[in-house]
Design an enzyme around this catalytic site. Structure first.
Site, PDB file in Angstrom:
ATOM      1  N   GLN A 132      -2.976  -1.710   5.939  1.00  0.00           N
ATOM      2  CA  GLN A 132      -2.549  -0.376   6.357  1.00  0.00           C
ATOM      3  C   GLN A 132      -2.311  -0.287   7.855  1.00  0.00           C
ATOM      4  OE1 GLN A 132      -6.533   1.254   5.126  1.00  0.00           O
ATOM      5  NE2 GLN A 132      -6.254   2.549   6.938  1.00  0.00           N
ATOM      6  N   CYS A 138      -5.283   4.599   3.912  1.00  0.00           N
ATOM      7  CA  CYS A 138      -6.034   3.906   2.858  1.00  0.00           C
ATOM      8  C   CYS A 138      -5.850   4.592   1.512  1.00  0.00           C
ATOM      9  CB  CYS A 138      -7.515   3.839   3.220  1.00  0.00           C
ATOM     10  SG  CYS A 138      -8.335   5.455   3.334  1.00  0.00           S
ATOM     11  N   HIS A 271     -13.346   6.306   3.241  1.00  0.00           N
ATOM     12  CA  HIS A 271     -12.341   5.262   3.067  1.00  0.00           C
ATOM     13  C   HIS A 271     -12.059   5.126   1.574  1.00  0.00           C
ATOM     14  CE1 HIS A 271     -10.053   1.711   4.059  1.00  0.00           C
ATOM     15  NE2 HIS A 271     -10.833   0.887   3.373  1.00  0.00           N
ATOM     16  N   ASN A 291      -9.346  -4.279  -0.723  1.00  0.00           N
ATOM     17  CA  ASN A 291      -9.245  -3.406   0.439  1.00  0.00           C
ATOM     18  C   ASN A 291      -7.807  -3.396   0.967  1.00  0.00           C
ATOM     19  OD1 ASN A 291     -10.082  -1.688   2.472  1.00  0.00           O
ATOM     20  ND2 ASN A 291     -11.705  -3.016   3.205  1.00  0.00           N
TER      21      ASN A 291
END
Length: 332
Positions: A132, A138, A271, A291
């Site tokens: 990102q 996110c 997150h 992630n």
């Protein structure tokens, strides 16, 4: 034999000099590896000081891991030149207000037999972890990554979908200032999603360039939330990956992927990440998470997080959507 004070002082100075030269070499190698070029001497000094503080934090933590006092390890990754305050200030998950309408809550039968371990990467239905960058997106990456996998499971085709479309066009979220996967799922259910190659990611918000004719032909029947980790495991096993919130601190940012992360947590989820599987290791249950910090983070962009203890609020904001196969119809 006693050493003279002058000899002790000389020995200490020599040790400090050797340590300093070692850190100098490590610093230069780290900058080269992560392509860091600072504009001013003042900025470089600031970043060097932050990097050294991180270096000591990582060394001390890993020493405890070597002694069996920590269950995971840290590393000097691309976040190492940030200050602890900067790393702790991360936040790209915006919760909806209490006045907004809730979406469907789904409770699966948790007593059904599900596999002891699941990893959708083995089915080639998980795209490579993306980055990102400096944009607080996110929420978009977690939403898109989940849809990519679930589309693949139903259509046997893994496509890269556009996070930038959500950043630019989802007016219920806040682009690079944060968002929420629940809202993003609602947007995609109404507008569809384009391929990443047709709407490329640029790490900042821009004017919406969405073209409905270029959206992927995808039927999304429902989007919903899943309470509790037992429900989440059943959903992952039976239907595929899902988005979750996670209460990130700087410790998680420096996690190197070795061991199961059970470290420090923020006060609330800040997150968004993706659960792509689960398992058990040495009698410790864990989630496999994907992630959006690039492949340099942790284990190629993946990590393991302690499961069934709601670690870092991972069980509080799980959401996903049903993607229908080519021969399935939406129920009225």
């Amino acid at each position: 034999m006693q050493l003279l004070p002058g000899v002790i002082l000389l020995t200490s100075s020599l040790a400090l000099s050797i340590a300093s030269r070692h850190l100098d070499r490590e610093w230069q190698m780290w900058k080269s590896r992560h392509e860091r070029n600072y504009i001013t001497e003042e900025e470089e000094e600031l970043r060097r000081n932050a990097w050294e503080a991180t270096w000591h934090k990582v060394q001390n933590h890993n020493l405890l891991a070597d002694q069996g006092k920590k269950n995971f390890r840290l590393e000097m990754n691309h976040f190492a030149d940030k200050t602890s305050i900067e790393r702790k200030s991360i936040g790209c998950l915006k919760r909806p207000s209490s006045e907004e309408k809730p979406i469907e809550v789904r409770n699966l039968q948790t007593n059904v037999n599900i596999p002891k371990d699941v990893d959708w990467r083995k089915e080639n239905c998980v795209t490579t972890p993306k980055n990102q960058g400096i944009c607080g997106s996110c929420w978009a990456f977690a939403t898109v990554g989940t849809l990519e996998s679930r589309y693949c499971i139903k259509h046997k085709q893994l496509l890269n979908m556009s996070e930038q479309q959500l950043v630019d066009c989802d007016q219920n979220d806040e682009g690079c200032c944060g968002g929420f996967p629940r809202k993003a799922l609602e947007y995609v259910s109404e507008h569809g999603i384009m391929k990443a190659e047709d709407y490329e990611y640029v790490e900042h918000s821009q004017m919406c360039a969405y073209k409905r004719k270029e959206t992927i032909k995808m039927k999304m029947s429902k989007f919903y939330v899943l309470p509790e980790e037992s429900n989440m495991a059943a959903a992952v096993a039976l239907d595929g990956p899902l988005t979750v919130g996670f209460a990130v601190t700087d410790e998680f940012q420096l996690y190197n992927g070795e061991g199961i992360f059970d470290g420090e947590c923020a006060e609330q989820a800040n997150h968004a990440i993706i659960i792509v599987g689960y398992g058990t290791e040495d009698d410790e249950d864990y989630w496999i998470i994907k992630n959006s910090w690039g492949t340099d983070w942790a284990d190629g962009g993946y990590g393991k997080v302690r499961r069934n203890v709601n670690h870092c609020a991972i069980g509080e904001e799980a959401a996903t959507a049903d993607i229908l196969g080519p021969d399935e119809d939406i129920e009225e």
